[in-house]
Design a protein around this motif. Structure first.
Motif, PDB file in Angstrom:
ATOM      1  N   ARG A 289       0.828  -1.215   0.000  1.00  0.00           N
ATOM      2  CA  ARG A 289       0.000   0.000   0.000  1.00  0.00           C
ATOM      3  C   ARG A 289       0.865   1.269   0.000  1.00  0.00           C
ATOM      4  O   ARG A 289       0.698   2.176   0.819  1.00  0.00           O
ATOM      5  CB  ARG A 289      -0.967   0.012   1.181  1.00  0.00           C
ATOM      6  CG  ARG A 289      -1.970  -1.126   1.145  1.00  0.00           C
ATOM      7  CD  ARG A 289      -3.180  -0.835   2.002  1.00  0.00           C
ATOM      8  NE  ARG A 289      -4.101  -1.957   2.032  1.00  0.00           N
ATOM      9  CZ  ARG A 289      -4.951  -2.268   1.058  1.00  0.00           C
ATOM     10  NH1 ARG A 289      -4.979  -1.516  -0.023  1.00  0.00           N
ATOM     11  NH2 ARG A 289      -5.757  -3.308   1.167  1.00  0.00           N
ATOM     12  N   LEU A 303      -2.677  12.829  -5.313  1.00  0.00           N
ATOM     13  CA  LEU A 303      -3.197  11.675  -4.573  1.00  0.00           C
ATOM     14  C   LEU A 303      -4.392  12.154  -3.771  1.00  0.00           C
ATOM     15  O   LEU A 303      -4.250  12.957  -2.848  1.00  0.00           O
ATOM     16  CB  LEU A 303      -2.123  11.092  -3.662  1.00  0.00           C
ATOM     17  CG  LEU A 303      -2.551   9.923  -2.776  1.00  0.00           C
ATOM     18  CD1 LEU A 303      -3.059   8.749  -3.605  1.00  0.00           C
ATOM     19  CD2 LEU A 303      -1.405   9.483  -1.866  1.00  0.00           C
ATOM     20  N   HIS A 305      -7.093  11.348  -1.202  1.00  0.00           N
ATOM     21  CA  HIS A 305      -7.443  10.405  -0.154  1.00  0.00           C
ATOM     22  C   HIS A 305      -8.954  10.396   0.066  1.00  0.00           C
ATOM     23  O   HIS A 305      -9.663  11.333  -0.307  1.00  0.00           O
ATOM     24  CB  HIS A 305      -6.737  10.784   1.155  1.00  0.00           C
ATOM     25  CG  HIS A 305      -5.244  10.770   1.064  1.00  0.00           C
ATOM     26  ND1 HIS A 305      -4.517   9.606   1.073  1.00  0.00           N
ATOM     27  CD2 HIS A 305      -4.352  11.795   0.937  1.00  0.00           C
ATOM     28  CE1 HIS A 305      -3.224   9.905   0.986  1.00  0.00           C
ATOM     29  NE2 HIS A 305      -3.095  11.217   0.900  1.00  0.00           N
ATOM     30  N   THR A 306      -9.431   9.324   0.661  1.00  0.00           N
ATOM     31  CA  THR A 306     -10.850   9.288   1.033  1.00  0.00           C
ATOM     32  C   THR A 306     -11.116  10.448   1.984  1.00  0.00           C
ATOM     33  O   THR A 306     -10.298  10.788   2.838  1.00  0.00           O
ATOM     34  CB  THR A 306     -11.179   7.959   1.719  1.00  0.00           C
ATOM     35  OG1 THR A 306     -10.267   7.760   2.811  1.00  0.00           O
ATOM     36  CG2 THR A 306     -11.073   6.788   0.755  1.00  0.00           C
ATOM     37  N   GLU A 311      -3.371  15.504  -1.977  1.00  0.00           N
ATOM     38  CA  GLU A 311      -1.943  15.634  -1.692  1.00  0.00           C
ATOM     39  C   GLU A 311      -1.185  15.688  -3.012  1.00  0.00           C
ATOM     40  O   GLU A 311      -1.348  14.816  -3.866  1.00  0.00           O
ATOM     41  CB  GLU A 311      -1.475  14.443  -0.857  1.00  0.00           C
ATOM     42  CG  GLU A 311      -0.004  14.433  -0.533  1.00  0.00           C
ATOM     43  CD  GLU A 311       0.409  13.221   0.284  1.00  0.00           C
ATOM     44  OE1 GLU A 311       1.606  13.119   0.627  1.00  0.00           O
ATOM     45  OE2 GLU A 311      -0.459  12.365   0.578  1.00  0.00           O
ATOM     46  N   PHE A 337      -0.977   4.795   0.827  1.00  0.00           N
ATOM     47  CA  PHE A 337      -2.338   5.056   0.377  1.00  0.00           C
ATOM     48  C   PHE A 337      -3.280   4.055   1.025  1.00  0.00           C
ATOM     49  O   PHE A 337      -2.851   3.019   1.572  1.00  0.00           O
ATOM     50  CB  PHE A 337      -2.448   5.013  -1.153  1.00  0.00           C
ATOM     51  CG  PHE A 337      -2.241   3.656  -1.762  1.00  0.00           C
ATOM     52  CD1 PHE A 337      -3.289   2.742  -1.872  1.00  0.00           C
ATOM     53  CD2 PHE A 337      -0.994   3.275  -2.263  1.00  0.00           C
ATOM     54  CE1 PHE A 337      -3.100   1.492  -2.440  1.00  0.00           C
ATOM     55  CE2 PHE A 337      -0.797   2.028  -2.831  1.00  0.00           C
ATOM     56  CZ  PHE A 337      -1.857   1.137  -2.921  1.00  0.00           C
ATOM     57  N   ALA A 338      -4.558   4.361   0.986  1.00  0.00           N
ATOM     58  CA  ALA A 338      -5.591   3.505   1.563  1.00  0.00           C
ATOM     59  C   ALA A 338      -6.565   3.094   0.469  1.00  0.00           C
ATOM     60  O   ALA A 338      -6.691   3.779  -0.559  1.00  0.00           O
ATOM     61  CB  ALA A 338      -6.332   4.252   2.676  1.00  0.00           C
ATOM     62  N   ASP A 341      -8.551   5.447  -2.309  1.00  0.00           N
ATOM     63  CA  ASP A 341      -7.845   6.643  -2.759  1.00  0.00           C
ATOM     64  C   ASP A 341      -7.752   6.644  -4.292  1.00  0.00           C
ATOM     65  O   ASP A 341      -7.929   5.607  -4.944  1.00  0.00           O
ATOM     66  CB  ASP A 341      -6.439   6.692  -2.172  1.00  0.00           C
ATOM     67  CG  ASP A 341      -6.435   6.960  -0.670  1.00  0.00           C
ATOM     68  OD1 ASP A 341      -7.522   7.222  -0.116  1.00  0.00           O
ATOM     69  OD2 ASP A 341      -5.358   6.891  -0.056  1.00  0.00           O
ATOM     70  N   HIS A 373     -15.069  13.592  -6.762  1.00  0.00           N
ATOM     71  CA  HIS A 373     -14.500  12.329  -6.296  1.00  0.00           C
ATOM     72  C   HIS A 373     -15.563  11.273  -6.003  1.00  0.00           C
ATOM     73  O   HIS A 373     -15.262  10.080  -5.956  1.00  0.00           O
ATOM     74  CB  HIS A 373     -13.645  12.554  -5.045  1.00  0.00           C
ATOM     75  CG  HIS A 373     -14.438  12.712  -3.784  1.00  0.00           C
ATOM     76  ND1 HIS A 373     -15.061  13.895  -3.438  1.00  0.00           N
ATOM     77  CD2 HIS A 373     -14.722  11.817  -2.793  1.00  0.00           C
ATOM     78  CE1 HIS A 373     -15.688  13.740  -2.299  1.00  0.00           C
ATOM     79  NE2 HIS A 373     -15.506  12.500  -1.866  1.00  0.00           N
TER      80      HIS A 373
END
Length: 406
Positions: A289, A303, A305-306, A311, A337-338, A341, A373
């Motif tokens: 990850r 990037l 993210h949820t 970022e 990352f999760a 994302d 998103h």
């Protein structure tokens, strides 16, 4: 066929890249000399024969899936009428009767359309990458990649020169190159992606922007790249294709994105028209990850993210390719990352506007990605971002956009 004083049949026969032409029934209509030489076949053994008669399955290893994968790729081209860039495939060669040598190949399949818009031929281009794969298994892989890239330099330059001879058909050749060289939108392994290419309205329909998505060896990993060659038209398209192919090969054996860009920078030093090219490449590792990235003068990926927290990946930026007088190791950074994302890569045509600070364009991109998103897929998000950022009258520079669901 000869037009404008150029014998295109002779050009096809002399191309150093290995290319076969297949009918929709998967029968060889033609094959150039490089294809026959690389395949170890005579023209009589190939032309006029069905693909799987000329290249049958592997009797010594019936589990080898290379030819099954090739058939599936060709069917996708015929059914979807879009190019298909295949992952590296194994197809062994019988050096002497009963003795087989392990070989690896990188195929690309692209449609050729008739006047009625139907596919009449499929371009089957294949390049042997056995030595690159073997280099990945031993020490000194970086040096071997460089040697492989340098050995191909003259062949690539010959392709460039031959394409320049087709000046009277520059637009048609450029469009064909764009379609054959850039991979189509498709899932990479099980991961959802979207790619978009929007040509500039005031120039040829193909310039120097490129993107690439390639599975990497070892684990659930892929490499994602966008780049931008200085200039427009056929010359920039040719350089774009050469750099994209070289970086794709280097990424297979590089320890990370910085090493891959190091090898590409050394190659660009010997390639006319490659100077000042920008590129950013990300190695995405789903097992760990993490995203490892390195940039050669390119704008930072986003990037998301949820929770719509964006970022900018700007922690490993260096000058463009061939900017240093001596080879210098490039920086590399990594971020976690999760699941859920999104990673967004793009070229400057998406954010740069004349008379406007680049930070304004980056802010506009981040705001658009945040706003959309929640859309159901990467394709819908890509279309929404292009709709927000590209001028209604058309952009003055071409634009590439890649979105990966993490």
């Amino acid at each position: 066929m000869a037009e404008a004083g150029v014998d295109y049949a002779a050009v096809f026969r002399s191309l150093p890249g290995a290319i076969g032409l297949l009918t929709p029934q998967l029968v060889f209509a033609d094959a150039n000399e490089a294809f026959l030489r690389q395949a170890g076949r005579t023209r009589e053994q190939v032309v006029g024969r069905h693909l799987f008669d000329a290249f049958p399955g592997q009797p010594h290893d019936p589990e080898t899936a290379g030819m099954r994968n090739l058939e599936a790729s060709l069917r996708r081209v015929l059914d979807g009428e879009a190019s298909d860039v295949m992952p590296v495939q194994r197809y062994d060669v019988e050096t002497v009767p009963g003795r087989w040598e392990e070989r690896y190949w990188s195929p690309v399949n692209a449609p050729v359309f008739g006047p009625d818009g139907r596919v009449v031929l499929v371009i089957h281009r294949v390049e042997e990458v056995t030595e690159l794969i073997r280099a990945a298994d031993g020490r000194g892989a970086g040096l071997r990649v460089e040697a492989e890239l340098y050995s191909r330099l003259r062949e690539l330059e010959e392709v460039n020169q031959r394409l320049r001879l087709a000046h009277a058909r520059e637009r048609e050749v450029a469009l064909a190159l764009q379609e054959a060289m850039l991979p189509p939108a498709r899932p990479i392994r099980r991961h959802r992606t979207a790619v978009r290419y929007q040509p500039a309205t005031a120039a040829l329909n193909v310039c120097g922007d490129w993107y690439d998505l390639e599975p990497l060896l070892g684990g659930d990993r892929i490499a994602v790249t966008v780049g931008d060659v200085v200039g427009h038209g056929l010359a920039a398209a040719v350089v774009m294709g050469q750099l994209r192919s070289a970086l794709s090969a280097a990424s297979l054996v590089a320890a990370g994105p910085a090493q891959a860009l190091d090898a590409l920078g050394r190659y660009a030093h010997f390639l006319d028209g490659a100077e000042s090219t920008t590129a950013v490449t990300c190695f995405i590792d789903w097992d760990r990850r993490t995203i490892s990235y390195s940039s050669a003068g390119h704008l930072p990926p986003v990037l998301l993210h949820t929770g719509a927290v964006a970022e900018l990946l700007d922690g490993a930026t260096d000058p463009p390719l061939d900017a240093h007088p001596e080879p210098t190791p490039r920086p590399q950074a990594a971020v976690p990352f999760a699941p859920g994302d999104l990673l967004v890569l793009y070229t400057d045509g998406l954010v740069e506007r004349r008379g406007e600070d680049i930070d304004t364009g980056l802010d506009r991109l981040v705001a658009s990605v945040r706003r959309h998103h929640g859309l159901p897929g990467p394709g819908e998000l890509a279309d929404a971002v292009l709709g927000d950022l590209l001028p209604a009258e058309g952009a003055t520079d071409d634009t590439a956009l890649v979105i990966v669901c993490l």
